[in-house]
Write a protein that holds these residues in place. Structure first.
Motif, PDB file in Angstrom:
ATOM      1  N   VAL A   1       3.294  -4.080   2.261  1.00 17.89           N
ATOM      2  CA  VAL A   1       2.905  -2.714   2.924  1.00 17.89           C
ATOM      3  C   VAL A   1       3.474  -1.705   2.122  1.00 17.89           C
ATOM      4  O   VAL A   1       2.850  -0.776   1.785  1.00 17.89           O
ATOM      5  N   LYS A   2       4.719  -1.469   2.030  1.00 19.85           N
ATOM      6  CA  LYS A   2       5.587  -0.403   1.558  1.00 19.85           C
ATOM      7  C   LYS A   2       5.809  -0.475   0.201  1.00 19.85           C
ATOM      8  O   LYS A   2       6.288   0.575  -0.600  1.00 19.85           O
ATOM      9  N   GLY A   3       5.875  -1.834  -0.510  1.00 21.83           N
ATOM     10  CA  GLY A   3       6.031  -1.870  -1.867  1.00 21.83           C
ATOM     11  C   GLY A   3       7.508  -2.111  -2.314  1.00 21.83           C
ATOM     12  O   GLY A   3       7.760  -1.832  -3.684  1.00 21.83           O
ATOM     13  N   PHE A   4       8.071  -2.278  -1.530  1.00 22.40           N
ATOM     14  CA  PHE A   4       9.893  -2.594  -1.862  1.00 22.40           C
ATOM     15  C   PHE A   4      10.448  -3.531  -0.914  1.00 22.40           C
ATOM     16  O   PHE A   4      10.069  -3.423   0.080  1.00 22.40           O
TER      17      PHE A   4
ATOM     18  N   ILE B   1       5.899  -5.354  -7.580  1.00 24.72           N
ATOM     19  CA  ILE B   1       5.856  -5.360  -6.276  1.00 24.72           C
ATOM     20  C   ILE B   1       5.456  -4.015  -5.808  1.00 24.72           C
ATOM     21  O   ILE B   1       4.421  -3.767  -4.926  1.00 24.72           O
ATOM     22  N   LYS B   2       6.114  -2.899  -6.313  1.00 24.39           N
ATOM     23  CA  LYS B   2       5.613  -1.525  -5.943  1.00 24.39           C
ATOM     24  C   LYS B   2       4.259  -0.966  -6.020  1.00 24.39           C
ATOM     25  O   LYS B   2       3.418  -0.484  -5.392  1.00 24.39           O
TER      26      LYS B   2
ATOM     27  N   PHE C   1      -4.615  -4.553   3.729  1.00 33.66           N
ATOM     28  CA  PHE C   1      -4.501  -5.205   5.356  1.00 33.66           C
ATOM     29  C   PHE C   1      -3.578  -5.925   5.566  1.00 33.66           C
ATOM     30  O   PHE C   1      -3.312  -6.994   4.573  1.00 33.66           O
ATOM     31  N   ILE C   2      -3.025  -6.231   6.882  1.00 31.61           N
ATOM     32  CA  ILE C   2      -2.081  -7.308   6.968  1.00 31.61           C
ATOM     33  C   ILE C   2      -2.685  -8.248   8.006  1.00 31.61           C
ATOM     34  O   ILE C   2      -3.242  -7.686   9.215  1.00 31.61           O
ATOM     35  N   GLY C   3      -2.492  -9.506   8.038  1.00 28.31           N
ATOM     36  CA  GLY C   3      -2.785 -10.178   9.151  1.00 28.31           C
ATOM     37  C   GLY C   3      -1.513 -10.656   9.822  1.00 28.31           C
ATOM     38  O   GLY C   3      -0.539 -11.192   9.091  1.00 28.31           O
TER      39      GLY C   3
ATOM     40  N   ASN D   1       3.339   3.283   9.375  1.00 30.17           N
ATOM     41  CA  ASN D   1       2.288   4.288   9.144  1.00 30.17           C
ATOM     42  C   ASN D   1       1.102   4.022   9.748  1.00 30.17           C
ATOM     43  O   ASN D   1      -0.033   4.364   8.986  1.00 30.17           O
ATOM     44  N   ASN D   2       1.073   3.245  10.815  1.00 29.47           N
ATOM     45  CA  ASN D   2      -0.298   2.572  11.283  1.00 29.47           C
ATOM     46  C   ASN D   2      -1.218   1.765  10.315  1.00 29.47           C
ATOM     47  O   ASN D   2      -2.240   2.273  10.357  1.00 29.47           O
ATOM     48  N   PHE D   3      -0.645   1.195   9.552  1.00 30.65           N
ATOM     49  CA  PHE D   3      -1.398   0.345   8.515  1.00 30.65           C
ATOM     50  C   PHE D   3      -2.185  -0.588   9.401  1.00 30.65           C
ATOM     51  O   PHE D   3      -2.051  -1.222  10.152  1.00 30.65           O
ATOM     52  N   PRO D   4      -3.678  -0.868   8.435  1.00 33.95           N
ATOM     53  CA  PRO D   4      -4.551  -1.574   9.334  1.00 33.95           C
ATOM     54  C   PRO D   4      -4.098  -3.210   9.211  1.00 33.95           C
ATOM     55  O   PRO D   4      -3.665  -3.673   8.281  1.00 33.95           O
ATOM     56  N   TRP D   5      -4.289  -3.559  10.557  1.00 37.01           N
ATOM     57  CA  TRP D   5      -3.690  -5.094  10.880  1.00 37.01           C
ATOM     58  C   TRP D   5      -4.901  -5.772  11.736  1.00 37.01           C
ATOM     59  O   TRP D   5      -5.314  -5.017  12.441  1.00 37.01           O
TER      60      TRP D   5
END
Length: 457
Positions: free
Chosen positions: A253-256, A282-283, A289-291, A352-356
């Protein structure tokens, strides 16, 4: 009435090795499960191996109709790497024909497919070279991912790279439940790192081939709860969250990779071998989205006599037996639906309220034939209650602003489960026998259909 957001995904999940069957047929090569069952069948419950499973390979057309019959609007399964690329390089055209027709039938029933690339089924040709221990696995997986995107990208718009990568790391290299069943903490970290890089390079290939579609990763979330507020117990909780959750969630999600995790593994001489460009890869290749698969929490406390450097995760966080726990006696897992609200708030506040979406949630029960009524239907009210409890807390999290777009159960039809065979059942449909593959609808399937049709309950 608890009404969920518009276009909410109501679905179910399974995997290729647990549902397709035809394990060494139709051009598919051997996986670690085929090899392990051949060499050590006694490890498998009632000698139930991966050969047949649910036989979706032959029955997918009827099963796609069953998806519609119980109101599913979405469905996740996986592609078998060993079926599509039996030697890692050359495409098995019979597999292409099978998957394309399977996916078309899912779509024809008005169901949105989410296709995963890896669900614990390492091809044996790669395992013989070291599997995820070797850097070669990163390139091999990226080639497989690219091949799948090119062959099926016109049909499939939503993809995921891995299902529960922590599981093949822990089970294969720490607790003996997956092949190669060794115990080596440093190798486990290296396996995890190569898995992360394989994921990142697969996302990179996806961006090049399907820049306008969506890709994610499926992670099993076991939120850690400390025994107390004491500093040592809180440190154990932090270690648990870093290793079992943030190790993949933060890079995806964040890239690190989080600095505290890097420092933790450095302190215990567990740092994996890397390549200079990895950090940039990675970055640049985060997900859309995340499951999150949720079944149980993780109760932890400070280890009493930890070794240094750590030889095992329990040197960093020890299990805590919470006296107030409620247990599913068949699986031995704690039932704690409150955690799904905590996960929802975590995604809102820390990511950051990432879609999941909830990509798996379910209850495994043995000997369900005890609950058959006069009409021959399993009355699995315990499963309905389990889902409703978790949905209550998920609904609360959504009402408070968490960006959750779906709920998938494990699973659609009772399936084979690794070393456990068919001992515990999770499906909306009962698999009556792994010999004739008859399916019969359970009460939970009727309940879920009503929920999906009403977009709530």
């Amino acid at each position: 009435m608890k009404t969920f957001p518009k276009n909410f995904l109501w679905g179910s999940a399974t995997s290729a090795p647990q549902s397709e069957g035809h394990s060494l047929q139709n051009g598919k090569s051997e996986t670690t499960w085929d090899y392990w069952f051949k060499t050590n069948p006694e490890k498998f419950h009632e000698n139930q191996g991966p050969e047949n499973t649910t036989n979706i390979y032959e029955m997918y057309k009827e099963d796609c109709k069953r998806m519609k019959e119980i109101g599913l609007n979405s469905f996740r399964t996986s592609i078998s790497w060993a079926r599509l690329l039996p030697d890692g390089r050359h495409v098995n055209q019979e597999a292409v024909a099978f998957y394309r027709d399977y996916f078309k039938h899912i779509l024809e029933e008005g169901v949105q497919p989410i296709i995963n690339l890896f669900h614990f089924d390492m091809p044996m040709w790669l395992m013989e070279k070291g599997g995820w221990e070797t850097r070669e696995s990163v390139d091999a997986f990226a080639f497989y991912a690219k091949t799948a995107f090119e062959l099926f990208g016109d049909l499939i718009k939503n993809w995921t790279t891995f299902n529960e990568p922590i599981v093949h790391i822990e089970c294969g290299y720490l607790n003996g439940a997956h092949y190669p069943a060794i115990h080596d903490f440093k190798k486990a970290i290296q396996v995890g790192y190569h898995t992360l890089m394989a994921h990142a390079y697969a996302v990179k290939a996806f961006r090049e081939i399907m820049p306008n579609e969506s890709i994610g990763i499926i992670l099993n979330i076991t939120p850690a709860y400390a025994r107390s507020d004491q500093a040592a117990d809180q440190s154990a909780k932090e270690n648990a969250d870093l290793l079992t959750m943030k190790s993949f969630l933060d890079p995806a999600v964040k890239g690190f990779i989080p600095d505290p995790l890097i420092q933790l593994i450095q302190a215990h001489d567990l740092t994996p071998e890397t390549i200079g460009s990895d950090k940039e890869i990675i970055k640049e290749n985060t997900v859309d989205f995340i499951g999150l698969n949720y079944y149980q929490p993780l109760r932890v406390q400070a280890p009493e006599n930890p070794r240094f450097p750590a030889q095992d995760p329990e040197d960093l966080f020890a299990p805590y037996d919470w006296p107030e726990k409620r247990i599913n006696p068949y699986r031995g897992w704690e039932i704690y639906p409150e955690a799904i609200y905590d996960v929802a708030m975590m995604m809102k506040n820390e990511y950051n309220n990432f879609p999941w979406y909830v990509s798996e949630n379910g209850m495994g029960v043995a000997e369900e034939e005890r609950f058959v009524n006069e009409e021959g239907m399993i009355q699995d009210d315990y499963r309905i209650d389990f889902m409703k409890e978790h949905l209550d807390y998920l609904y609360q999290g959504i009402q408070e602003g968490s960006n959750c777009f779906g709920y998938h159960t494990w699973t659609f039809i009772d399936c084979w489960s690794w070393l456990n065979g068919y001992r515990n059942r999770y499906g909306f449909y009962r698999l009556e026998s792994d010999k004739d593959f008859t399916r019969s609808l359970k009460k939970s399937g009727l309940w879920y259909k009503e929920v999906a049709q009403n977009n709530g309950y």
